[in-house]
Design an enzyme around this catalytic site. Structure first.
Site, PDB file in Angstrom:
ATOM      1  N   ASP A   1      10.550  15.614   9.274  1.00 37.63           N
ATOM      2  CA  ASP A   1      10.099  15.192   7.940  1.00 37.63           C
ATOM      3  C   ASP A   1       8.582  15.276   7.847  1.00 37.63           C
ATOM      4  OD1 ASP A   1      10.367  14.357   5.338  1.00 37.63           O
ATOM      5  OD2 ASP A   1      10.369  12.223   5.835  1.00 37.63           O
TER       6      ASP A   1
ATOM      7  N   LYS B   1       5.508  -2.139   8.165  1.00 42.30           N
ATOM      8  CA  LYS B   1       6.551  -1.376   7.476  1.00 42.30           C
ATOM      9  C   LYS B   1       7.859  -2.178   7.539  1.00 42.30           C
ATOM     10  CE  LYS B   1       8.934   3.092   7.616  1.00 42.30           C
ATOM     11  NZ  LYS B   1       9.045   4.379   8.341  1.00 42.30           N
TER      12      LYS B   1
ATOM     13  N   ILE C   1       0.821  -1.215   0.000  1.00 45.78           N
ATOM     14  CA  ILE C   1       0.000   0.000   0.000  1.00 45.78           C
ATOM     15  C   ILE C   1       0.857   1.269   0.000  1.00 45.78           C
ATOM     16  CG2 ILE C   1      -1.945  -1.114   1.161  1.00 45.78           C
ATOM     17  CD1 ILE C   1      -0.982   0.103   3.782  1.00 45.78           C
ATOM     18  N   GLY C   2       2.168   1.100   0.052  1.00 49.32           N
ATOM     19  CA  GLY C   2       3.055   2.266   0.030  1.00 49.32           C
ATOM     20  C   GLY C   2       4.505   1.820  -0.129  1.00 49.32           C
ATOM     21  N   GLU C   3       5.307   2.733  -0.668  1.00 49.99           N
ATOM     22  CA  GLU C   3       6.720   2.416  -0.885  1.00 49.99           C
ATOM     23  C   GLU C   3       7.514   3.712  -0.897  1.00 49.99           C
ATOM     24  OE1 GLU C   3       9.565  -0.101  -4.012  1.00 49.99           O
ATOM     25  OE2 GLU C   3       7.440   0.243  -4.428  1.00 49.99           O
ATOM     26  N   GLY C   4       8.706   3.661  -0.299  1.00 51.80           N
ATOM     27  CA  GLY C   4       9.568   4.835  -0.246  1.00 51.80           C
ATOM     28  C   GLY C   4      11.019   4.428  -0.128  1.00 51.80           C
ATOM     29  N   GLY C   5      11.862   5.408   0.228  1.00 51.92           N
ATOM     30  CA  GLY C   5      13.273   5.130   0.357  1.00 51.92           C
ATOM     31  C   GLY C   5      13.587   4.233   1.538  1.00 51.92           C
TER      32      GLY C   5
ATOM     33  N   VAL D   1       5.439  -0.813   2.554  1.00 52.62           N
ATOM     34  CA  VAL D   1       4.397  -0.938   3.577  1.00 52.62           C
ATOM     35  C   VAL D   1       3.346  -1.909   3.057  1.00 52.62           C
ATOM     36  CG1 VAL D   1       2.678   0.255   4.978  1.00 52.62           C
ATOM     37  CG2 VAL D   1       4.833   1.407   4.383  1.00 52.62           C
TER      38      VAL D   1
ATOM     39  N   GLY E   1      11.629   1.648   2.524  1.00 54.34           N
ATOM     40  CA  GLY E   1      11.182   0.292   2.260  1.00 54.34           C
ATOM     41  C   GLY E   1       9.740   0.282   1.776  1.00 54.34           C
TER      42      GLY E   1
END
Length: 801
Positions: free
Chosen positions: A564, A469, A448-452, A456, A454
């Protein structure tokens, strides 16, 4: 040149003149086969015949044959049947390198050819009664013959040099008695002169060649003779009529002359062969003595025969001696040749051995130098190896010490983590097996989510919706970030901060509460088909985020700075209640710098571009008001639905010019302008460039936001009582509010599913009951937008209530 002698010639190889006689000698030259002879020689002979011949008792012509030192090579020498040598252009071979028989044969042929030189001169002497031939050996190099004769001629001789334009004469001394002289000394003088004159030819022709008699090696007479090979000149003597006494005397002197020449001037030739080539009656035996025959007077037959027998015996004896000498000479030559070969071979071996020794010495010296260099290199390499070993041992020791220190640090950290996570009962510790099972093996469909940091995953743990996460712990910085997030979140409990349900520290997994409506960023930019938020929901989200930040900044014993904060880290639950997430970059500020002081610190920047505090970005100093800058940007984005880049000056200009309504989000049509402008001013104050110019969150911002939210809630409650659906929102067939309104051929709007099912069975209108012209359906976009807006109002009004 003409020479006239008046004395007796008592030696040499020529004829002997009697006492008181005149002896005339003429030197002639010419080419082989020349019928005329040389012009100078013809003049000399003609002059001598005309002027001296009547006076002379003997007349002699002399021609000098050049020294023969080489013969043509066999491959270019052709012996014709006429025994004449024909020489073509090519190399010539020295006489000492050719066999003796070949040399002698070549000499005979050349001598025979040179006899033709006298033919034209003999014709000029036809009137003479007798001629006598004998041979002289002369050399033609050196000073001119006429000058030599003039210089050395004795006083008893008259010399005439006949030239083309004059005659040079050297006369006798008039005081000398011309009477016959019987003195031995006087007779020897004339003889010595002719002998010296003949020898001068030899000396002048080859002044540097040694005499064969001067050879010091045994058996070298033959070699010297071959090297200095020469022929006696052919001479013809024309005599006047002689008396018997003179003939007898001449004949008697022949043996004596022969004996004199045998020891000095006899050339090393084969006389038997030579006799064969000289078969004329007047030829001398062995190139030295010729028969003398007087044409006027003949001796008695017996005396002539006895003399001839004696001469033949003497010749035979000389031949035997010559053959013996030649044999010994051949043996000596063979021994000399063998010895020379041995000497050459030994010299060659000596030179080769010397070269080998020298090469060996040089090679040994080179090897010594090479060995010395190699030894030096070896010692240098040994020293380098020892130095490298010492450095390696030191490095190995330091590495072991570092490993021990790292292990000690790791154990201490692990102990702290175990104590922190193991004894903390505020969250649950999950195993990796439980997380893998809940996420279906980390299925991509659960992402359901992705970033620097890792990915989710959405899952359910203990019958509770959760978000897992998974942090990539591939760098020490990320491990430190993960531990910090666990430490911070485990201590936080606030309604507007995401709740940490559990964690799996071994695999870097964090388990959060699941918020159904996603992030605030999706609603601002209408992503994933998210509907636009009403203005009062936006007001409430701003107030809730301010409360969450105030909680973090007022935590004890040290304030927490998020660092952040952005719309993507603000999540909404099913009731659109906002919560601050992703506290991984949060920092516990132990030494808070005052807001009115600018401080520079060496720290690692953290955050997202356009949301980072400019002062923090410039100085590296973090403060609680650093989060307030990002909060002001979020307020302006909720009002305008724009990107953060350049949003502050744009809104500031719009507020100053009174054109804020033009920048507001067009998806919301009922903005309260007064409250919206006040909220925009708060956002601009929070987004000031310097921290000292920003308001205090807890004392200045939150009270204003609370008042605006209460005003918005009161307005929504008043409008909620009048929120009833119009009749045209309902489908005539289903009697329900339509989701996908479609216009049919009769002009009425129906639910798509309902009208399609009706047309499958009927061809008339469900309202008018009349036949439809066609079955085409047209979407009613205006009605669908109005229905969605009404539903949103009803839903958010219920949330507010």
């Amino acid at each position: 040149m003409v020479v006239m002698l008046t004395q007796e010639m008592s030696g040499g190889g020529g004829p002997k003149a009697e006492e008181g006689q005149l002896f005339v000698a003429v030197a002639v030259k010419g080419l082989i086969g020349d019928k005329l002879g040389g012009a100078g020689s013809r003049r000399a002979v003609r002059w001598a015949v005309d002027n001296l011949l009547p006076k002379a008792d003997k007349f002699v012509m002399i021609h000098v044959i050049p020294t023969i030192t080489s013969i043509p090579t066999p491959n270019i020498l052709i012996l014709m049947f006429t025994r004449m040598w024909v020489v073509t252009a090519g190399d010539r071979l020295p006489v000492e390198e050719v066999e003796e028989s070949v040399v002698e044969m070549y000499v005979r042929d050349v001598k025979k050819e040179y006899e033709t030189v006298f033919v034209p001169f003999l014709k000029m002497c036809k009137s003479t009664r007798s001629t006598k031939r004998y041979f002289r050996s002369r050399r033609t190099k050196g000073t001119g013959v006429p000058l030599t004769v003039l210089r050395y001629a004795p006083e008893t001789c008259e010399v005439y040099i006949v030239c083309k334009d004059r005659i040079t004469t050297k006369s006798m001394d008039p005081l000398i008695n011309r009477e016959p002289c019987t003195s031995p000394h006087a007779a020897a003088t004339a003889h010595d002169f002719l002998r010296d004159w003949a020898a001068s030819f030899h000396t002048l022709r080859s002044p540097t060649l040694p005499d064969p008699r001067q050879s010091t090696e045994a058996g070298t007479r033959r070699s010297a003779s071959a090297r200095e090979l020469r022929f006696e000149a052919l001479s013809l003597t024309c005599n006047k009529p002689k008396t018997p006494q003179s003939s007898k005397a001449s004949s008697a002197t022949t043996p004596e002359i022969f004996r004199r020449r045998r020891g000095s001037d006899i050339p090393q030739l084969n006389y038997s062969d030579f006799d064969k080539t000289c078969t004329k009656p007047q030829s001398n035996v062995e190139n030295i003595v010729s028969e003398h025959r007087d044409s006027d007077r003949s001796p008695p037959e017996t005396s002539r025969k006895s003399k001839k027998v004696e001469i033949e015996e003497e010749v035979e004896r000389l031949k035997n001696e010559l053959q013996s000498t030649v044999f010994k000479y051949k043996q000596a030559c063979e021994e000399l040749f063998s010895t020379q070969n041995k000497v050459k071979m030994l010299s060659t071996e000596y030179l080769n051995e010397s070269k080998r020794v020298n090469n060996a010495v040089e090679k040994e010296e080179l090897q010594r130098n090479t060995a010395a260099l190699e030894k030096e290199r070896y010692m240098k390499a040994v020293k380098e190896v020892e130095t490298a070993k010492a450095l390696l041992a030191r490095e190995f020791c330091q590495r072991q010490i570092a490993e021990v220190n790292a292990l000690r640090t790791y154990l201490e950290k692990k102990k702290v983590i175990d104590q922190l996570l193991g004894t903390d009962h505020r969250y649950r510790k999950y195993t990796i097996e439980e997380i893998v099972t809940a996420t279906e093996g980390f299925s991509p469909e659960k992402v359901i989510g992705e970033g620097g940091y890792g990915k989710v995953y959405q899952c359910s743990l203990d019958s509770t919706p959760a978000a897992v996460k998974v942090v990539r712990l591939d760098t020490p910085e990320k491990k430190q970030e993960f531990l910090k997030e666990v430490e911070v979140l485990s201590q936080l409990r606030h309604p507007h901060v995401v709740l940490l349900l559990g964690a799996c520290p071994e695999n870097g997994c964090l388990v959060y509460e699941y918020l159904e409506n996603g992030s605030l960023e999706e609603y601002i930019f209408h992503r994933k088909n998210k509907p636009p938020l009403p203005w009062f929901i936006r007001f409430r989200v701003i107030f809730e985020v301010a409360c969450g930040l105030a909680f973090l900044h007022s935590s004890k014993p040290e304030p927490i700075v998020h660092r952040d904060l952005k719309p993507g880290n603000i999540l909404l639950n099913r009731n659109y209640v906002s919560k601050i997430a992703d506290v991984g970059l949060a920092k516990l500020v132990t030494d808070v710098a005052p807001d009115n002081v600018t401080m520079y610190r060496n720290s690692v920047l953290a955050g997202t571009l356009h949301y980072i505090d400019p002062e923090y970005h410039r100085t590296g100093t973090i403060r609680p008001k650093s989060d307030l800058y990002a909060f002001g940007i979020i307020i302006l984005q909720l009002l305008t639905a724009r990107n953060p880049s350049g949003i502050v000056p744009a809104v500031e200009n719009a507020v100053k010019k009174g054109t804020l309504t033009e920048m507001l989000d067009k998806s919301v049509t009922d903005w309260p302008l007064a409250e919206t402008e006040e909220l925009a001013r708060i956002g601009l104050k929070c987004a000031e460039f310097r921290c000292r110019d920003r308001p205090d969150l807890k004392s200045e911002v939150i009270p204003v936001l609370k008042r605006l939210v209460e005003t918005a809630n009161s307005k929504v409650k008043k409008e909620g009582s009048n929120l009833r659906a119009p009749s045209h929102y309902f489908c005539p067939i289903l009697r329900e509010i339509m989701e996908e309104p479609e216009i049919a051929a009769d002009g009425f709007t129906y639910e798509r599913k309902a009208i399609l099912a009706w047309l499958e069975k009927h061809n008339i209108s469900p309202v008018t009951r009349q036949k439809l012209d066609h079955f085409k359906l047209t979407p009613n976009h205006t009605l669908r937008s109005a229905i969605r807006d009404w539903k949103s109002r009803v839903r958010f009004s219920n949330v507010v209530v």
